[in-house]
Design a protein around this motif. Structure first.
Motif, mmCIF file in Angstrom:
data_model
loop_
_atom_site.group_PDB
_atom_site.id
_atom_site.type_symbol
_atom_site.label_atom_id
_atom_site.label_comp_id
_atom_site.label_asym_id
_atom_site.label_seq_id
_atom_site.Cartn_x
_atom_site.Cartn_y
_atom_site.Cartn_z
ATOM 1 N N SER A 337 -47.510 95.068 -72.673
ATOM 2 C CA SER A 337 -48.149 95.209 -71.364
ATOM 3 C C SER A 337 -48.270 93.856 -70.665
ATOM 4 O O SER A 337 -47.999 93.738 -69.455
ATOM 5 N N VAL A 338 -48.649 92.820 -71.415
ATOM 6 C CA VAL A 338 -48.771 91.485 -70.819
ATOM 7 C C VAL A 338 -47.394 90.974 -70.393
ATOM 8 O O VAL A 338 -47.250 90.375 -69.311
ATOM 9 N N GLU A 339 -46.383 91.213 -71.212
ATOM 10 C CA GLU A 339 -45.030 90.790 -70.861
ATOM 11 C C GLU A 339 -44.564 91.441 -69.562
ATOM 12 O O GLU A 339 -43.941 90.780 -68.715
ATOM 13 N N MET A 340 -44.844 92.733 -69.375
ATOM 14 C CA MET A 340 -44.454 93.430 -68.149
ATOM 15 C C MET A 340 -45.133 92.814 -66.935
ATOM 16 O O MET A 340 -44.515 92.649 -65.873
ATOM 17 N N ASN A 341 -46.423 92.452 -67.075
ATOM 18 C CA ASN A 341 -47.136 91.846 -65.947
ATOM 19 C C ASN A 341 -46.556 90.473 -65.615
ATOM 20 O O ASN A 341 -46.423 90.109 -64.439
ATOM 21 N N ILE A 342 -46.208 89.706 -66.648
ATOM 22 C CA ILE A 342 -45.617 88.397 -66.401
ATOM 23 C C ILE A 342 -44.248 88.532 -65.722
ATOM 24 O O ILE A 342 -43.922 87.786 -64.783
ATOM 25 N N LEU A 343 -43.444 89.485 -66.167
ATOM 26 C CA LEU A 343 -42.147 89.713 -65.532
ATOM 27 C C LEU A 343 -42.311 90.096 -64.065
ATOM 28 O O LEU A 343 -41.536 89.675 -63.197
ATOM 29 N N HIS A 344 -43.340 90.886 -63.775
ATOM 30 C CA HIS A 344 -43.591 91.314 -62.385
ATOM 31 C C HIS A 344 -43.890 90.106 -61.498
ATOM 32 O O HIS A 344 -43.295 89.960 -60.418
ATOM 33 N N VAL A 345 -44.803 89.244 -61.937
ATOM 34 C CA VAL A 345 -45.159 88.104 -61.075
ATOM 35 C C VAL A 345 -44.017 87.072 -61.029
ATOM 36 O O VAL A 345 -43.915 86.330 -60.038
ATOM 37 N N ARG A 346 -43.163 87.043 -62.051
ATOM 38 C CA ARG A 346 -41.979 86.163 -61.979
ATOM 39 C C ARG A 346 -41.042 86.638 -60.878
ATOM 40 O O ARG A 346 -40.456 85.814 -60.150
ATOM 41 N N ARG A 347 -40.876 87.960 -60.748
ATOM 42 C CA ARG A 347 -40.024 88.487 -59.669
ATOM 43 C C ARG A 347 -40.633 88.160 -58.304
ATOM 44 O O ARG A 347 -39.898 87.868 -57.342
ATOM 45 N N VAL A 348 -41.961 88.199 -58.224
ATOM 46 C CA VAL A 348 -42.617 87.819 -56.967
ATOM 47 C C VAL A 348 -42.315 86.361 -56.649
ATOM 48 O O VAL A 348 -41.953 86.015 -55.511
#
Length: 436
Positions: A337-348
């Motif tokens: 779950s934390v990895e998914m959130n980090i990937l999301h903000v990296r795309r931002v």
């Protein structure tokens, strides 16, 4: 003298206590005075029409009304007092503001001609003679009894009530019209406040609905009269009158919520993060931001000049595994779950023209709290939660803190919690690692 103590002498005609002075007494009196016998449950020695002072028999019912208040009654009166006190603060602010406005507009017109306090009498005119003369009389009584502690209040205008100030404004509306656009809006707001004023002045119950209506009307009226603290767009959670007066009793804590669900009902993510000039967040997965504030909105926020620093718990650290065991989650569930959130903000961040304004770091320490430190131009706000051993972040209690803005704050933050969490964030940020 008898073995039982003193006895009254036998009564006879012409002496006190005899039949001539005691109607209904036995002819010639009785030795020993009043008989102590009882007949049919009624004391035989008590004269007709008299009240016996003998103590009530054991087990008899207590006479009179029940005077004690129970827990429910005390809870009710405390609630009434709290609501009335909050309403009184608003009414006090409105009355002071309206008095200042009336004085500023009408004094230059009437005082040069009538002088002193007579200008108020002249402005009231024939229609207001009765209540303005009553105000003059009350002021004189206050003077004689020493009730006037502030020389600034030693004038007739200070003794006019809210309805009387309103009457002066309505009578002389052409004088006020250049300063205010909508007379109808002012009168409607004052009508709503009059209901609250009557309830508070007579110590009657003030319902929550009436209190909230009065607070909305007061805030609107202060803004119209030029005494507001700014628009909600500039300050995402504007300071209300009560917080401004008594907020220092609770440091800079302005609200407490039992969980994040109730927080978001009162403070949605758009109100919390929208318009921010600086956003610093620390936590395990930062779900309040990532899952409730869209990526496009984050891009627009950053492009508008907001500086963002996000600090996640390292999904590969042993602290994540310990947290999974505490919450009873399957192995790897929280880290993914934390990895998914980090990937999301990296795309931002990848979609920004200037990625340097959007920083992402991870830390390896045991997570102790999650905090969102949001600062605007003139005000700041923080949402803070402690990590509980068996409760998810959504279920943990929430503190909302008032902080200074990006340009500083006039409010004293020496004993506040906002600087404490800001210092903790900066300390962990220095020891964290950037995410490429």
């Amino acid at each position: 003298m008898s073995s039982g103590g003193l006895e009254l002498p036998p009564g006879d005609n012409g002496h006190e206590g005899g039949p001539a002075d005691a109607p209904g007494g036995a002819p010639g009196g009785a030795p020993g005075g009043v008989s102590g016998g009882v007949s049919g449950g009624v004391p035989t020695g008590v004269p007709a029409g008299a009240v016996s002072l003998a103590p009530a028999a054991a087990g008899s019912a207590r006479a009179g009304a029940e005077l004690d208040w129970g827990a429910d009654a005390w809870s009710e009166v405390r609630t009434r007092a709290q609501r009335a006190g909050r309403a009184y603060i608003w009414l006090n602010l409105i009355e002071q503001r309206l008095r200042a406005v009336v004085g500023a507009v009408l004094r230059p017109i009437y005082e040069p001609v009538h002088g002193g306090d007579d200008w108020v009498v002249a402005a009231a005119g024939p229609a207001g003679q009765e209540w303005v003369q009553r105000a003059v009389a009350v002021r004189e009584v206050s003077r004689r009894k020493g009730y006037l502690l502030d020389p600034a209040d030693d004038n007739v205008l200070s003794f006019l009530t809210l309805p009387q100030l309103r009457e002066l404004m309505v009578q002389h509306w052409p004088c006020f019209e250049p300063y205010f656009d909508d007379r109808r809006e002012i009168e409607l707001a004052l009508d709503e406040l009059e209901v609250t004023r009557n309830v508070v002045s007579r110590n009657r119950a003030l319902s929550r609905a009436v209190l909230e209506q009065a607070e909305r009307a007061s805030a609107r009226l202060l803004e119209v009269l030029g005494g507001g603290a700014g628009s909600p767009a500039a300050d995402r959670l504007p300071i209300d009158a009560v917080e401004d007066l008594v907020g220092d009793r609770y440091a800079d804590v302005i609200s407490v919520h039992p969980d994040r669900v109730r927080l978001q009902r009162q403070l949605p993510a758009e109100d919390l993060f929208g318009g921010a000039r600086r956003l610093d967040a620390i936590g395990i997965g930062l779900n309040l931001l990532v899952q409730n504030f869209s990526g496009r909105r984050l891009v627009r926020l950053t492009e508008a000049g907001c500086r963002v620093r996000l600090l996640f718990l390292n999904p590969a650290s042993s602290a994540v595994k310990r947290r999974e065991r505490e919450l009873g989650l399957r192995k790897g569930e929280l880290s993914r779950s934390v990895e998914m959130n980090i990937l999301h903000v990296r795309r931002v961040r990848a979609g920004l023209r200037d990625p340097s304004r959007f920083e992402i770091h991870v830390f390896d320490e045991t997570p102790r709290f999650t905090a969102y430190l949001v600062e605007g131009e003139s005000s700041g706000i923080a949402v803070v939660q402690s990590y509980l051993r068996r409760a998810r972040g959504m279920e943990a209690p929430v503190l909302v803190l008032r902080g200074g803005g990006a340009r500083g704050s006039s409010r004293d933050a020496e004993h506040g919690l906002f600087p404490t969490y800001r210092e903790e964030f900066e300390s962990i940020w220095q020891d964290s690692r950037p995410v490429s």
